[in-house]
Design an enzyme around this catalytic site. Structure first.
Site, short mmCIF file in Angstrom:
data_model
loop_
_atom_site.label_atom_id
_atom_site.label_comp_id
_atom_site.label_asym_id
_atom_site.label_seq_id
_atom_site.Cartn_x
_atom_site.Cartn_y
_atom_site.Cartn_z
CB ALA A 87 -12.61 -6.63 14.08
CB VAL A 110 -2.31 -6.87 0.54
CG1 VAL A 110 -1.06 -6.40 0.37
CG2 VAL A 110 -3.28 -6.19 1.17
N GLY A 148 0.70 -1.12 -0.07
CA GLY A 148 0.08 -0.02 0.02
C GLY A 148 0.95 1.28 0.08
CB ILE A 201 -2.59 10.25 9.42
CG1 ILE A 201 -2.18 9.62 10.72
CG2 ILE A 201 -1.39 10.76 8.66
CD1 ILE A 201 -1.40 10.58 11.71
CE1 TYR A 215 -8.72 0.95 8.93
CE2 TYR A 215 -9.01 2.11 11.08
CZ TYR A 215 -8.37 1.76 9.96
OH TYR A 215 -7.23 2.78 9.55
CB SER A 250 0.46 4.03 -4.65
OG SER A 250 -0.77 3.55 -4.22
NE ARG A 251 -4.53 5.87 -3.47
CZ ARG A 251 -5.61 5.97 -2.47
NH1 ARG A 251 -5.94 7.01 -1.86
NH2 ARG A 251 -6.38 4.84 -2.18
P1 NDP Z 1 -4.87 5.49 1.79
O1 NDP Z 1 -6.32 5.40 1.26
O2 NDP Z 1 -4.50 7.09 1.59
O3 NDP Z 1 -3.92 4.66 0.98
C1 NDP Z 1 -4.03 3.35 1.08
C2 NDP Z 1 -2.99 2.68 0.33
O4 NDP Z 1 -2.97 1.27 0.30
C3 NDP Z 1 -3.21 3.13 -1.33
O5 NDP Z 1 -1.66 3.03 -1.91
C4 NDP Z 1 -3.67 1.77 -1.99
O6 NDP Z 1 -3.54 1.63 -3.30
C5 NDP Z 1 -3.42 0.77 -0.90
N1 NDP Z 1 -4.20 -0.50 -0.90
C6 NDP Z 1 -5.60 -0.30 -0.61
N2 NDP Z 1 -6.02 -1.68 -0.80
C7 NDP Z 1 -4.95 -2.49 -1.21
C8 NDP Z 1 -4.76 -3.79 -1.43
N3 NDP Z 1 -6.04 -4.58 -1.37
N4 NDP Z 1 -3.73 -4.42 -2.01
C9 NDP Z 1 -2.83 -3.42 -2.04
N5 NDP Z 1 -2.78 -2.28 -1.67
C10 NDP Z 1 -3.76 -1.57 -1.47
O7 NDP Z 1 -4.58 5.22 3.29
P2 NDP Z 1 -3.67 5.61 4.54
O8 NDP Z 1 -2.31 6.04 3.75
O9 NDP Z 1 -4.48 6.68 5.24
O10 NDP Z 1 -3.64 4.55 5.39
C11 NDP Z 1 -2.43 3.82 5.55
C12 NDP Z 1 -2.43 2.64 6.58
O11 NDP Z 1 -2.68 3.55 7.98
C13 NDP Z 1 -3.86 1.81 6.55
O12 NDP Z 1 -3.46 0.80 6.95
C14 NDP Z 1 -4.79 2.58 7.68
O13 NDP Z 1 -5.61 1.65 7.87
C15 NDP Z 1 -3.68 3.24 8.45
N6 NDP Z 1 -4.37 4.23 9.34
C16 NDP Z 1 -4.68 5.37 8.75
C17 NDP Z 1 -5.05 6.46 9.28
C18 NDP Z 1 -5.50 7.68 8.71
O14 NDP Z 1 -5.88 8.73 9.41
N7 NDP Z 1 -5.35 8.00 7.65
C19 NDP Z 1 -5.12 6.31 10.92
C20 NDP Z 1 -4.69 5.07 11.48
C21 NDP Z 1 -4.36 4.02 10.82
P3 NDP Z 1 -4.79 2.14 -4.59
O15 NDP Z 1 -4.53 3.66 -4.32
O16 NDP Z 1 -4.06 1.47 -5.79
O17 NDP Z 1 -5.87 1.45 -4.12
#
Ligand code: NDP
Length: 242
Positions: free
Chosen positions: A152, A59, A7, A183, A150, A9-10
């Site tokens: 869980a 994943v 994950g 974040i 989420y 890319s973003r």
């Molecule tokens: P974003 O939605 O900004 O980015 C999610 C990233 O995960 C993207 O690169 C996306 O790729 C990739 N992704 C999603 N599903 C899959 C998959 N099935 N297989 C491979 N890649 C996948 O999320 P955040 O950066 O905000 O979150 C990152 C992590 O931090 C997560 O685990 C989230 O639960 C955790 N988190 C985030 C918080 C927040 O406030 N932002 C707070 C607490 C935890 P694509 O764009 O190609 O779909």
């Protein structure tokens, strides 16, 4: 040094890719669907002078993860640091939650971590070195309205990682959890304004965190500066109460 980031890319994953590239790692990251964002990031991170590879890999699919991991070790080299940041939300109160939303979140967030960590822990244990960091969330520790699926998945990541750390520690492999609060990423953009406001009201520093601030913590945890840290959960939430 080689790092693998799911994950990447973003959002937080992107900041981690950039930070680890800056730290001198070759970075192999995966994404699910947004190839354009992945290509842009590969270019941007490549400016630090290390090798960056972007791979489409869901994943939730064990085969895809196995292929991605094996190809990385074959074509880039042995992975020193594995970071799982891939995650999704499908928020809804429990009584209204369709099974599909439950399953998708658990498959991606929890199964995804298991798939990546199984591959990484196997290879790292054989080499007797390596470090793993899994992204959980304050929701997984304190719970959150509308996020039972989420929460869980994120609570599961904590139990999983603590168990993994016990299994791999004797083989020189560390595993830790980072649990962020709010974040500023696209994921937060998916939340309602009311939910964001409610969370920010309880944050002592009065603002959302930056992805780069989480990446700094991950950079420390995968490095040798954290050589005695394993099986731990690090909350990063600006003094939030949840
Ligand atoms: P974003 O939605 O900004 O980015 C999610 C990233 O995960 C993207 O690169 C996306 O790729 C990739 N992704 C999603 N599903 C899959 C998959 N099935 N297989 C491979 N890649 C996948 O999320 P955040 O950066 O905000 O979150 C990152 C992590 O931090 C997560 O685990 C989230 O639960 C955790 N988190 C985030 C918080 C927040 O406030 N932002 C707070 C607490 C935890 P694509 O764009 O190609 O779909």
């Amino acid at each position: 040094m080689i790092a693998l980031v799911s994950g990447g890319s973003r959002g937080i994953g992107k900041a981690i890719v950039l930070r680890l590239a800056q730290d001198g790692y070759d970075v192999a990251f995966c994404y699910r669907s947004n190839a354009e964002a992945a290509e842009q990031l590969a270019k941007q991170a490549g400016e630090f002078g290390t090798r960056i590879t972007a791979t489409q890999c869901d994943v939730a699919d064990p085969e895809q993860v196995r292929d991605w991991y094996n190809r990385t070790e074959r074509e880039v080299g042995p992975v020193d640091a594995a970071v799982t940041s891939a995650g999704i939300t499908r928020d809804r109160p429990v009584i209204l939650m369709p099974e599909d939303d439950w399953n998708q979140v658990l498959r991606t967030n929890l199964d995804g971590v298991y798939h990546v960590c199984r591959a990484a822990a196997f290879a790292m244990s054989k080499r007797r070195s390596g470090s793993i960091v899994n992204l959980s969330s304050v929701s997984g520790i304190y719970g959150n309205l509308g996020q039972a699926n989420y929460a869980a998945s994120k609570a599961g990541i904590i139990g999983f990682t603590k168990s993994l750390a016990k299994e791999t520690g004797p083989r020189g492999v560390r595993a830790n959890v980072v649990a962020p609060g709010l974040i500023a990423t696209d994921m937060v953009g998916d939340m309602s304004d009311a939910a964001v406001e409610r969370m920010l009201k309880n944050v002592a520093l009065g603002r959302a965190g930056k992805p780069e601030e989480v990446a700094d913590l991950v950079s420390f945890l995968v490095s040798d500066r954290a050589a005695y840290i394993s099986g731990s959960v690090f909350e990063i939430h600006g003094g939030g109460t949840f």
